[in-house]
Design a protein around this motif. Sequence first.
Motif: not given
Length: 200
Positions: A135-136, A138-139, A142, A167-172, A198
Motif C-alpha cells: 500500500a505504501r 502503491m501510494a 500514484q 491491493l490494486y482495487e483498494r487503491s482505486g 485508475k
Amino acid sequence: MTQIRSDPSVALAPPLRPFRQEDADTVARLNDMASGGILLTVWKRLAGTNGDPWEHGRLQQFEQIESGWNIVVLDQGSGVEAVMMGQPHGAEPASLEGVDAEWVPLMELENLVPEAWCLNVIATLPAYRGLGHGARLMAQAQSMARAGGHSRIALVVSDASTPAIRLYERSGLREMARRPMFKGDWEGPGQDWVLMVKSL
C-alpha cells in the motif's frame, strides 16, 4: 558501472529510497516473483546451459533504469524488503516486432493506455508481507504519476494474483481489458493478463 539516477519530481521519505547497485540481486528476485516466474524463464533462455540466469536478472535492473524506469525500494535499515518499479508511457504504442511471445499480450494491453504512468512491479519479500509495504509503494507510485503530469496510472497483473488484485482495487484501480497468456516454456499461474487503470 551504471550511474544510478532517481526521479527528482517526488521526494522519498524513509523507509523509501532510490535503488542502489547493491540492491540488484534482491530486486531481480522480487521482479521475477512479481512476474510469476516468467522473467526467470527468459533469463534461463538467455544464459544457456552453462550461464547464470540471475546475472541476467541483475543486469536487467540497470538496463531498465537506463531505459527510463523508476525503481524505489522499501528499506528499514537491513536491506530491501519491497520494491516498486514504473515508467511513463509515450503517446505512441510500443512496437511488438521482435518481442518474445510471452511479452506480446502484456505489451498489447499496455499499448491501450498511451501516456499513462505504468506500474511495472510492486513486490514484497515473503517475510515482510502483511505489513502495508504494498500500500505504501502503491501510494508512492500514484504520487510519482501525478508529479509527472499523467492523468492515469495503469498496470498489468495475472488473473491468478488475487492478493495483488485486491491491493490494486483498494487503491482505486479497475479492470479495463485482458488478454490470454502465452505460456511457451513458462509454467506460471493464471490464464489471462489483466489491465487495471485508475484516473488521477
